[in-house]
Design a protein around this motif. Structure first.
Motif, PDB file in Angstrom:
ATOM      1  N   ALA A 297      17.837  38.274  18.139  1.00 36.68           N
ATOM      2  CA  ALA A 297      17.272  37.297  17.204  1.00 36.68           C
ATOM      3  C   ALA A 297      17.279  37.861  15.782  1.00 36.68           C
ATOM      4  N   ARG A 298      16.898  39.126  15.624  1.00 35.25           N
ATOM      5  CA  ARG A 298      16.869  39.758  14.299  1.00 35.25           C
ATOM      6  C   ARG A 298      18.283  39.852  13.719  1.00 35.25           C
ATOM      7  N   ASN A 299      19.256  40.258  14.539  1.00 31.82           N
ATOM      8  CA  ASN A 299      20.639  40.357  14.066  1.00 31.82           C
ATOM      9  C   ASN A 299      21.192  38.995  13.666  1.00 31.82           C
ATOM     10  N   THR A 300      20.865  37.965  14.436  1.00 30.04           N
ATOM     11  CA  THR A 300      21.308  36.610  14.101  1.00 30.04           C
ATOM     12  C   THR A 300      20.674  36.172  12.789  1.00 30.04           C
ATOM     13  N   SER A 301      19.397  36.448  12.622  1.00 31.29           N
ATOM     14  CA  SER A 301      18.702  36.102  11.383  1.00 31.29           C
ATOM     15  C   SER A 301      19.363  36.771  10.180  1.00 31.29           C
ATOM     16  N   GLU A 302      19.695  38.040  10.329  1.00 26.03           N
ATOM     17  CA  GLU A 302      20.344  38.775   9.234  1.00 26.03           C
ATOM     18  C   GLU A 302      21.732  38.213   8.940  1.00 26.03           C
ATOM     19  N   ALA A 303      22.486  37.841   9.972  1.00 20.62           N
ATOM     20  CA  ALA A 303      23.825  37.276   9.758  1.00 20.62           C
ATOM     21  C   ALA A 303      23.741  35.911   9.076  1.00 20.62           C
ATOM     22  N   VAL A 304      22.796  35.085   9.510  1.00 17.58           N
ATOM     23  CA  VAL A 304      22.625  33.770   8.885  1.00 17.58           C
ATOM     24  C   VAL A 304      22.192  33.934   7.433  1.00 17.58           C
ATOM     25  N   ASP A 305      21.288  34.884   7.178  1.00 13.58           N
ATOM     26  CA  ASP A 305      20.849  35.145   5.805  1.00 13.58           C
ATOM     27  C   ASP A 305      22.018  35.591   4.932  1.00 13.58           C
ATOM     28  N   ARG A 306      22.840  36.486   5.442  1.00 16.24           N
ATOM     29  CA  ARG A 306      23.999  36.960   4.676  1.00 16.24           C
ATOM     30  C   ARG A 306      24.957  35.810   4.391  1.00 16.24           C
ATOM     31  N   LEU A 307      25.204  34.972   5.381  1.00 20.59           N
ATOM     32  CA  LEU A 307      26.081  33.822   5.198  1.00 20.59           C
ATOM     33  C   LEU A 307      25.522  32.889   4.123  1.00 20.59           C
ATOM     34  N   ALA A 308      24.244  32.586   4.213  1.00 17.60           N
ATOM     35  CA  ALA A 308      23.618  31.689   3.239  1.00 17.60           C
ATOM     36  C   ALA A 308      23.681  32.269   1.822  1.00 17.60           C
ATOM     37  N   ARG A 309      23.366  33.553   1.684  1.00 17.23           N
ATOM     38  CA  ARG A 309      23.411  34.177   0.359  1.00 17.23           C
ATOM     39  C   ARG A 309      24.824  34.202  -0.199  1.00 17.23           C
ATOM     40  N   THR A 310      25.815  34.489   0.648  1.00 13.52           N
ATOM     41  CA  THR A 310      27.211  34.529   0.198  1.00 13.52           C
ATOM     42  C   THR A 310      27.666  33.156  -0.271  1.00 13.52           C
ATOM     43  N   LEU A 311      27.387  32.129   0.530  1.00 12.74           N
ATOM     44  CA  LEU A 311      27.803  30.780   0.148  1.00 12.74           C
ATOM     45  C   LEU A 311      27.076  30.317  -1.112  1.00 12.74           C
TER      46      LEU A 311
ATOM     47  N   SER B 151      25.787  32.173  -3.524  1.00 12.13           N
ATOM     48  CA  SER B 151      26.306  32.931  -4.661  1.00 12.13           C
ATOM     49  C   SER B 151      27.650  32.373  -5.120  1.00 12.13           C
ATOM     50  N   TYR B 152      28.528  32.098  -4.155  1.00 14.68           N
ATOM     51  CA  TYR B 152      29.840  31.550  -4.502  1.00 14.68           C
ATOM     52  C   TYR B 152      29.694  30.208  -5.214  1.00 14.68           C
ATOM     53  N   LEU B 153      28.845  29.334  -4.673  1.00  7.90           N
ATOM     54  CA  LEU B 153      28.690  28.002  -5.271  1.00  7.90           C
ATOM     55  C   LEU B 153      28.039  28.066  -6.649  1.00  7.90           C
ATOM     56  N   ARG B 154      27.174  29.050  -6.870  1.00  7.51           N
ATOM     57  CA  ARG B 154      26.580  29.195  -8.210  1.00  7.51           C
ATOM     58  C   ARG B 154      27.614  29.721  -9.211  1.00  7.51           C
ATOM     59  N   GLU B 155      28.513  30.583  -8.738  1.00  7.05           N
ATOM     60  CA  GLU B 155      29.570  31.115  -9.607  1.00  7.05           C
ATOM     61  C   GLU B 155      30.699  30.108  -9.816  1.00  7.05           C
ATOM     62  N   HIS B 156      30.892  29.216  -8.863  1.00  9.21           N
ATOM     63  CA  HIS B 156      31.970  28.214  -8.918  1.00  9.21           C
ATOM     64  C   HIS B 156      31.361  26.835  -8.663  1.00  9.21           C
ATOM     65  N   PRO B 157      30.606  26.291  -9.629  1.00  9.46           N
ATOM     66  CA  PRO B 157      29.903  25.035  -9.378  1.00  9.46           C
ATOM     67  C   PRO B 157      30.825  23.841  -9.110  1.00  9.46           C
ATOM     68  N   HIS B 158      32.037  23.896  -9.595  1.00  6.23           N
ATOM     69  CA  HIS B 158      32.983  22.792  -9.390  1.00  6.23           C
ATOM     70  C   HIS B 158      34.314  23.359  -8.909  1.00  6.23           C
ATOM     71  N   PRO B 159      34.333  23.861  -7.656  1.00  3.23           N
ATOM     72  CA  PRO B 159      35.590  24.453  -7.176  1.00  3.23           C
ATOM     73  C   PRO B 159      36.670  23.379  -7.076  1.00  3.23           C
ATOM     74  N   PRO B 160      37.915  23.761  -7.369  1.00  7.03           N
ATOM     75  CA  PRO B 160      38.999  22.789  -7.258  1.00  7.03           C
ATOM     76  C   PRO B 160      39.197  22.405  -5.792  1.00  7.03           C
ATOM     77  N   PRO B 161      39.646  21.164  -5.552  1.00  8.98           N
ATOM     78  CA  PRO B 161      39.894  20.787  -4.162  1.00  8.98           C
ATOM     79  C   PRO B 161      41.028  21.616  -3.592  1.00  8.98           C
ATOM     80  N   PRO B 162      40.986  21.867  -2.273  1.00 10.12           N
ATOM     81  CA  PRO B 162      42.067  22.655  -1.672  1.00 10.12           C
ATOM     82  C   PRO B 162      43.381  21.899  -1.767  1.00 10.12           C
ATOM     83  N   HIS B 163      44.438  22.647  -1.935  1.00 16.24           N
ATOM     84  CA  HIS B 163      45.772  22.051  -2.020  1.00 16.24           C
ATOM     85  C   HIS B 163      46.455  22.273  -0.685  1.00 16.24           C
ATOM     86  N   HIS B 164      46.834  21.199  -0.054  1.00 14.83           N
ATOM     87  CA  HIS B 164      47.520  21.291   1.234  1.00 14.83           C
ATOM     88  C   HIS B 164      48.908  20.696   1.077  1.00 14.83           C
TER      89      HIS B 164
END
Length: 167
Positions: free
Chosen positions: A128-142, A144-157
């Motif tokens: 449970a503790r390891n899952t909590s830490e992984a979810v926290d890391r994922l949330a912080r990473t996402l 942080s990215y969204l704050r640094e890139h508030p309007h990311p360009p749409p993916p090009h396929h």
């Protein structure tokens, strides 16, 4: 390091599933007449942020101004939140939870935590503790990215993905 498409797709699917299950968990933990999952999300963000501008709430919640305005009006009607004009910018509003809003959030949080504790009773503490830490890391990473890139360009396929388009 680049992640494989299949890994990203699987992670996105698992996050979507987790969002749905957590929404169900929130609904299951609410008593009759309690604010629903959407209002709970607004209240949790207000509790974390303290008094904040409506525009910032819209950004953090990923909703438009009309949706947030309806949520805030509902919270005000229930006397769980108040809004006032921002003294620094008369066009903006500052929103905060009332003492009743904090109490409501505490009660529903306690109920949700108890339900989660019962659901995870078979999990070892370390898992449970390891899952909590992984979810926290994922949330912080996402976040942080969204704050640094508030309007990311749409993916090009397409066949020339990754190369600039000729115009």
């Amino acid at each position: 390091m680049t992640l494989q498409e299949a890994t990203v797709a699987a992670l996105e699917e698992k996050i979507g599933t987790l969002q749905r299950v957590l929404r169900r968990l929130t609904v299951a933990s609410l008593g009759p007449g309690r604010p629903g999952a959407a209002l709970q999300a607004v209240m949790r963000l207000l509790a974390e942020s303290g008094e904040c501008r409506a525009r910032d709430l819209c950004t953090d919640l990923g909703v438009g101004a009309p949706v947030l305005s309806r949520h805030i009006a509902d919270l005000e009607e229930r006397r769980l939140a108040v809004r006032r004009r921002d003294p620094r910018d008369g066009r903006s509003q500052l929103i905060t939870l009332t003492p009743a809003g904090f109490a409501e959030l505490q009660e529903t949080g306690d109920s949700r935590s108890a339900l989660l504790r019962r659901a995870l009773a078979s999990w070892p503490e370390t898992e449970a503790r390891n899952t909590s830490e992984a979810v926290d890391r994922l949330a912080r990473t996402l976040d942080s990215y969204l704050r640094e890139h508030p309007h990311p360009p749409p993916p090009h396929h397409g066949p020339d993905a990754g190369t600039p388009e000729a115009g």
